[in-house]
Design a protein around this motif. Structure first.
Motif, PDB file in Angstrom:
ATOM      1  N   TYR A  87       0.674  -1.378  -0.093  1.00 24.51           N
ATOM      2  CA  TYR A  87      -0.152  -0.222   0.030  1.00 24.51           C
ATOM      3  C   TYR A  87       0.930   1.216   0.015  1.00 24.51           C
TER       4      TYR A  87
ATOM      5  N   ARG B 102      -2.492   2.257  -3.905  1.00 21.09           N
ATOM      6  CA  ARG B 102      -3.809   2.331  -3.240  1.00 21.09           C
ATOM      7  C   ARG B 102      -4.717   1.197  -3.370  1.00 21.09           C
TER       8      ARG B 102
ATOM      9  N   LYS C  60      -3.952   9.756  -0.405  1.00 22.86           N
ATOM     10  CA  LYS C  60      -4.348   9.930  -1.810  1.00 22.86           C
ATOM     11  C   LYS C  60      -3.184  10.612  -2.609  1.00 22.86           C
TER      12      LYS C  60
END
Length: 133
Positions: free
Chosen positions: A64, A68, A126
């Motif tokens: 990760y 994502r 993000k």
């Protein structure tokens, strides 16, 4: 992909190169997807893509750190492998259709849910890690 390959002309692919690509894509796909699932299981959060609201923590470690969506990325690599196995350009294009579909119908709704659950922490994540690669 299989149906498309039956209805269209196959690509000319050297069998050795094609099978090498198939193997690499499948191994990479299984490894990336499995890594994503194992991390989720380790931290005891949901792997069910239909229930992102059941997510208990934001995972930013392991695979990760690079993507994502390792489970979807793994599926994409497996589809690429399948397209190579079928030796059909149209079948390979179908793997790109998978990406477009997943972005629109699965990932964007998941991202909205995760933003609601984790707020600024998820927004920062993000910004630092790409959706796919």
């Amino acid at each position: 992909m299989w149906l498309v390959s039956l209805l269209t002309t196959p690509m000319l692919f050297l069998a050795g190169i094609r099978m090498l690509l198939v193997g690499l894509c499948l191994i990479l796909g299984v490894a990336v997807a499995t890594a994503g699932v194992l991390i989720f299981k380790n931290v005891q959060t949901t792997v069910n893509p239909l229930r992102p609201q059941n997510t208990t923590c934001l995972v930013k470690t392991g695979v990760y750190q690079f993507t994502r969506n390792p489970m979807y990325l793994g599926l994409f690599f497996m589809l690429l492998g399948w397209g190579c196995y079928l030796a059909n350009g149209y079948a390979l294009v179908m793997s790109l259709v998978f990406v477009l579909y997943m972005n629109h119908f699965q990932i964007v709704p998941e991202e909205r849910c995760l933003s609601a659950l984790f707020g600024d922490e998820y927004e920062a994540y993000k910004q630092s890690v790409r959706r796919w690669l």
